[in-house]
Design an enzyme around this catalytic site. Structure first.
Site, PDB file in Angstrom:
ATOM      1  N   PHE A 146       0.860  -1.188   0.000  1.00 38.22           N
ATOM      2  CA  PHE A 146       0.000   0.000   0.000  1.00 38.22           C
ATOM      3  C   PHE A 146       0.889   1.227   0.000  1.00 38.22           C
ATOM      4  CE2 PHE A 146      -2.324   3.586   1.607  1.00 38.22           C
ATOM      5  CZ  PHE A 146      -3.456   3.539   0.815  1.00 38.22           C
ATOM      6  N   ASP A 231       9.164   2.944   2.183  1.00 34.41           N
ATOM      7  CA  ASP A 231       7.964   3.729   2.481  1.00 34.41           C
ATOM      8  C   ASP A 231       7.674   3.545   3.970  1.00 34.41           C
ATOM      9  OD1 ASP A 231       5.456   4.759   2.937  1.00 34.41           O
ATOM     10  OD2 ASP A 231       4.540   3.922   1.130  1.00 34.41           O
ATOM     11  N   LYS A 260       2.274  11.142   7.371  1.00 31.70           N
ATOM     12  CA  LYS A 260       1.425  10.875   8.543  1.00 31.70           C
ATOM     13  C   LYS A 260       1.898  11.586   9.827  1.00 31.70           C
ATOM     14  CE  LYS A 260      -1.204   7.141   6.723  1.00 31.70           C
ATOM     15  NZ  LYS A 260      -0.848   6.028   5.864  1.00 31.70           N
TER      16      LYS A 260
HETATM   17  C1  LIG Z   1      -1.089   6.064   4.349  1.00 36.31           C
HETATM   18  C2  LIG Z   1       0.010   5.539   3.524  1.00 36.31           C
HETATM   19  C3  LIG Z   1       0.331   6.112   2.286  1.00 36.31           C
HETATM   20  C4  LIG Z   1      -0.486   7.215   1.651  1.00 36.31           C
HETATM   21  O1  LIG Z   1      -0.542   8.358   2.429  1.00 36.31           O
HETATM   22  P1  LIG Z   1      -1.704   9.445   2.154  1.00 36.31           P
HETATM   23  O2  LIG Z   1      -1.348  10.574   3.063  1.00 36.31           O
HETATM   24  O3  LIG Z   1      -2.995   8.781   2.515  1.00 36.31           O
HETATM   25  O4  LIG Z   1      -1.640   9.792   0.723  1.00 36.31           O
HETATM   26  C5  LIG Z   1       1.401   5.585   1.581  1.00 36.31           C
HETATM   27  N1  LIG Z   1       2.120   4.570   2.076  1.00 36.31           N
HETATM   28  C6  LIG Z   1       1.846   3.992   3.265  1.00 36.31           C
HETATM   29  C7  LIG Z   1       2.696   2.876   3.757  1.00 36.31           C
HETATM   30  C8  LIG Z   1       0.763   4.443   4.020  1.00 36.31           C
HETATM   31  O5  LIG Z   1       0.455   3.849   5.160  1.00 36.31           O
END
Ligand SMILES: *Cc1c(COP(=O)(O)O)cnc(C)c1O
Length: 403
Positions: A146, A231, A260
């Site tokens: 994700f 990520d 985040k």
């Molecule tokens: C939440 C998340 C994203 C995307 O972030 P947004 O601020 O919702 O665009 C990308 N990678 C990971 C691992 C995430 O948990």
């Protein structure tokens, strides 16, 4: 006596249902106030937040120091655009550098934008530095990843629901199984510029790869001159009991993607961190964002980082995460398949759908959200106390063991 009058909760849900796009399936709780690990609904009921906005509020809801910074900076200047300079962005850069050791940073807003930025940086590095023929760059990703919701990002998702109806897709990505270093070695070609990976897969259900996986992936990437891009939008900033999850394996990615909790939940702030060799590929005009690196975001993020370190939230995540996991692993139910986690990031995998459990936990005063149907994710703010964990555990036990 039957009545047709709606409760405040029902009224808000009705409005949302009538006028909003239905791209989420939230629990039916309408929150109007929050503090630390607790949130309150419009009818005054209190809940312990076990999601922490997908780890965007690691520092706890409405942290007073971050709030103070937000207010003070909002009185001074909020947005200049990058057409002019501001006095907060340089200090934010310096803070990121001092904390992580990466040479340079590129600020964006959402996590998806930061992932897109990393993809662009990797491709351009592939052409300019590695010498990949134009438009031939490949990026390797993992199944069940994700990384966000843009067209390019869903182009390399293996989840049909994330993709269905949104094609045509962006080419140049190769999907391999997660946790399999041999598959990475086999997938690399002379045109591979990067391997994009979550150190622990969050949305997939807190999937922890075999020990040594990241270390091996890092060595393979170095050997083939492929950028390792972690990520850490959800796994980073203390969630797993280290500042970043890659630290558990004693490695260092070439590119680090954060978002985040970078703002403690006050504001969308994300960033890509890397060496001069990688982020140096961008020239003026190549890439940008109106709001990226704005003074309000930069000021808020600086305080959010400082709070995380100074208030020892990373250590709390490690110590209390171990404690919480230990307690949850004592759950006795034929429906529990596995309880796993790292730091305050715990997944309870079930044989049956997790949603009914989440509904039942809500009635007990705990907000959890199922992920991928069969996993209850437990990820409270990193400020949670042992007493609050004990309180939560008793309720989780009641729900899991009596269903
Ligand atoms: C939440 C998340 C994203 C995307 O972030 P947004 O601020 O919702 O665009 C990308 N990678 C990971 C691992 C995430 O948990």
């Amino acid at each position: 006596m039957p009545t047709t009058e709606l409760t405040p909760t029902q009224e808000f849900i009705e409005l949302e249902h009538q006028y909003g796009a239905h791209n989420y399936h939230p629990l039916d709780v309408v929150i109007d106030r929050a503090e630390g690990v607790w949130v309150y609904d419009v009818e005054g009921r209190r809940y312990l937040d076990c999601l922490a906005a997908y780890s965007a509020v690691n520092q706890g809801h409405c942290h007073p120091r971050i709030l103070q910074t937000l207010i003070e900076q909002a009185h001074k200047v909020t947005l200049t655009s990058r057409a002019f300079r501001n006095d907060q962005l340089p200090l934010f850069y310096k803070e990121l550098h001092d904390l992580t050791g990466f040479d340079l940073a590129l600020p964006m807003n959402s996590g998806a934008e930061a992932v897109e930025t990393a993809v662009k940086a990797a491709r351009k590095w592939g052409y300019k530095v590695k010498g990949i023929p134009n438009d031939k760059a490949e990026i390797i990703v993992c199944a069940n990843n994700f990384h966000g919701r843009t067209v390019t990002i869903v182009s390399f998702s293996s989840d049909q629901q994330y993709r269905y109806g949104f094609g045509p897709f962006t080419p140049g990505f190769k999907i391999i199984p997660y946790g399999d270093a041999g598959a990475l070695r086999e997938a690399i070609t002379p045109n591979t510029c990067a391997f994009l990976v979550e150190p622990i897969q969050g949305e997939a259900g807190i999937i922890i790869p075999p020990a040594g996986y990241l270390k091996e992936a890092s060595a393979i990437c170095r050997e083939h001159r492929v950028l390792l891009m972690c990520d850490e939008i959800q796994s980073g900033l203390g969630r797993t009991g280290e500042l970043f999850a890659y630290m558990h394996e004693g490695i260092r990615p070439d590119v680090l993607i954060v978002g985040k909790a970078l703002s403690g939940g006050f504001y969308p702030v994300s960033a890509v961190l890397a060496s001069k060799e990688v982020l140096g590929v961008f020239n003026p005009g190549d890439h940008g964002s109106t709001f990226g690196g704005n003074p309000l975001a930069s000021a808020v993020a600086r305080t959010a980082l400082r709070v995380l370190i100074e208030e020892e939230m990373v250590r709390n995540s490690a110590v209390l995460g171990r404690y919480f996991l230990g307690r949850l692993q004592t759950l006795r139910s034929a429906d529990v398949k596995e309880v796993r986690g790292k730091g305050l990031w715990i997944g309870i995998e079930l044989h049956s759908p997790a949603r009914p459990y989440c509904e039942a936990l809500k009635k007990e005063g705990l907000l959890c959200k199922e992920t991928h149907d069969h996993v209850i994710r437990i990820a409270p703010p990193l400020t949670i106390t042992r007493e609050e964990i004990d309180w939560a555990f008793e309720r989780i036990r009641k729900v899991i063991e009596t269903r």
